[in-house]
Design a protein around this motif. Structure first.
Motif, mmCIF file in Angstrom:
data_model
loop_
_atom_site.group_PDB
_atom_site.id
_atom_site.type_symbol
_atom_site.label_atom_id
_atom_site.label_comp_id
_atom_site.label_asym_id
_atom_site.label_seq_id
_atom_site.Cartn_x
_atom_site.Cartn_y
_atom_site.Cartn_z
ATOM 1 N N LEU A 4 0.810 -1.301 -0.098
ATOM 2 C CA LEU A 4 0.056 0.073 0.126
ATOM 3 C C LEU A 4 0.834 1.260 -0.136
ATOM 4 N N ALA A 5 1.886 1.281 0.737
ATOM 5 C CA ALA A 5 2.668 2.433 0.948
ATOM 6 C C ALA A 5 3.455 2.615 -0.670
ATOM 7 N N ALA A 6 3.957 1.358 -1.177
ATOM 8 C CA ALA A 6 4.531 1.599 -2.607
ATOM 9 C C ALA A 6 3.625 2.070 -3.426
ATOM 10 N N ALA A 7 2.390 1.700 -3.237
ATOM 11 C CA ALA A 7 1.022 1.908 -4.304
ATOM 12 C C ALA A 7 1.094 3.583 -4.423
ATOM 13 N N VAL A 8 0.970 4.170 -3.084
ATOM 14 C CA VAL A 8 0.950 5.644 -2.569
ATOM 15 C C VAL A 8 2.017 6.393 -3.382
ATOM 16 N N ALA A 9 3.183 5.869 -2.967
ATOM 17 C CA ALA A 9 4.383 6.448 -3.475
ATOM 18 C C ALA A 9 4.588 6.609 -5.020
ATOM 19 N N GLY A 45 1.463 1.804 -9.555
ATOM 20 C CA GLY A 45 0.333 2.135 -8.369
ATOM 21 C C GLY A 45 -0.685 1.258 -8.272
ATOM 22 N N LEU A 46 -1.257 1.212 -9.762
ATOM 23 C CA LEU A 46 -2.490 0.390 -9.412
ATOM 24 C C LEU A 46 -2.532 -1.022 -9.254
ATOM 25 N N VAL A 47 -1.593 -1.519 -9.989
ATOM 26 C CA VAL A 47 -1.134 -3.142 -9.579
ATOM 27 C C VAL A 47 -0.629 -3.393 -8.193
ATOM 28 N N LEU A 48 0.233 -2.488 -7.586
ATOM 29 C CA LEU A 48 0.548 -2.637 -6.183
ATOM 30 C C LEU A 48 -0.735 -2.579 -5.300
ATOM 31 N N LEU A 49 -1.701 -1.461 -5.626
ATOM 32 C CA LEU A 49 -2.753 -1.451 -4.776
ATOM 33 C C LEU A 49 -3.636 -2.711 -4.749
ATOM 34 N N ALA A 63 0.749 -11.935 -4.017
ATOM 35 C CA ALA A 63 1.857 -11.708 -4.157
ATOM 36 C C ALA A 63 2.510 -11.771 -5.532
ATOM 37 N N VAL A 64 1.869 -12.278 -6.359
ATOM 38 C CA VAL A 64 2.210 -12.026 -7.810
ATOM 39 C C VAL A 64 1.711 -10.811 -8.518
ATOM 40 N N LEU A 65 0.971 -10.290 -8.000
ATOM 41 C CA LEU A 65 0.270 -8.936 -8.577
ATOM 42 C C LEU A 65 1.575 -7.840 -7.700
ATOM 43 N N LEU A 66 1.740 -8.156 -6.461
ATOM 44 C CA LEU A 66 2.815 -7.164 -5.839
ATOM 45 C C LEU A 66 3.938 -7.187 -6.506
ATOM 46 N N GLY A 67 4.482 -8.539 -7.115
ATOM 47 C CA GLY A 67 5.804 -8.609 -7.519
ATOM 48 C C GLY A 67 5.858 -7.636 -8.880
ATOM 49 N N ILE A 68 4.639 -8.061 -9.647
ATOM 50 C CA ILE A 68 4.471 -7.403 -10.925
ATOM 51 C C ILE A 68 4.530 -5.662 -10.928
ATOM 52 N N GLY A 69 3.843 -5.511 -9.897
ATOM 53 C CA GLY A 69 3.750 -3.950 -9.584
ATOM 54 C C GLY A 69 5.198 -3.573 -9.211
ATOM 55 N N ALA A 70 5.729 -4.060 -8.380
ATOM 56 C CA ALA A 70 7.155 -3.782 -8.053
ATOM 57 C C ALA A 70 8.050 -3.576 -9.071
ATOM 58 N N LEU A 72 7.289 -3.225 -12.280
ATOM 59 C CA LEU A 72 6.755 -1.965 -13.019
ATOM 60 C C LEU A 72 7.267 -0.507 -12.369
ATOM 61 N N ALA A 73 7.258 -0.428 -10.948
ATOM 62 C CA ALA A 73 7.699 0.621 -10.196
ATOM 63 C C ALA A 73 9.294 0.781 -10.428
ATOM 64 N N ILE A 74 10.069 -0.170 -10.455
ATOM 65 C CA ILE A 74 11.351 -0.321 -10.800
ATOM 66 C C ILE A 74 11.820 0.210 -12.346
ATOM 67 N N GLY A 75 10.971 -0.453 -13.140
ATOM 68 C CA GLY A 75 11.169 0.068 -14.684
ATOM 69 C C GLY A 75 10.828 1.498 -14.969
#
Length: 150
Positions: A4-9, A45-49, A63-70, A72-75
């Motif tokens: 959630l914190a990563a999604a907000v960021a 942000g959407l995928v992390l949320l 967990a898979v969605l969190l990994g994909i969102g992370a 995407l954020a790194i990319g």
């Protein structure tokens, strides 16, 4: 909770850029690569949320969605200097000397994205998400039709 914190960021970056734009300027005037980078931040942000919310229900898909969102954020973080046409070293120097809240947000997003990526795929996390409590039927076993219970 870190998701959630990563999604907000991740969602803060494009919102801050949009709010800081002058009134006579529009998103259509931005270069295509900048729009792609902003879409990467919003998508992350959407995928992390979604991943954080699904994880609350103990689903492995969270967990898979969190990994994909992370990822995407790194990319999005790594392609941002190239989208504005600035060398990465100069971009980092400008961010750390004149960045302010934007710099804190991007550094926090980088740390949270790496942490979420690692924690999402740890074996204890996946084991916790896969575990289902055993359910027993109401009338099972030897005592199901016992005359002693009458």
């Amino acid at each position: 909770m870190l998701g959630l914190a990563a999604a907000v960021a991740a969602g803060f970056v494009p919102v801050k850029i949009y709010l800081d734009m002058p009134a006579e300027f529009s998103l259509g005037a931005l270069p295509v690569w900048v729009l792609i980078d902003l879409a990467g931040y919003l998508g992350a942000g959407l995928v992390l949320l979604l991943g954080a919310l699904v994880t609350f229900f103990r689903a492995t898909a969270g967990a898979v969605l969190l990994g994909i969102g992370a990822l995407l954020a790194i990319g999005a973080l790594l392609t941002e200097p190239f989208s504005v046409g600035v060398p990465p070293a100069r971009f980092a120097d400008a961010m750390f000397t004149h960045g302010g809240l934007a710099m804190v947000d991007r550094v926090g997003l980088a740390a949270l994205a790496v942490l979420v990526l690692v924690l999402a795929f740890l074996p204890p996390t996946l084991r916790y998400l896969r575990y289902r409590t055993p359910t027993l039927g109401m009338w099972t076993g030897q005592e199901a039709y016992s005359t002693r219970s009458w």
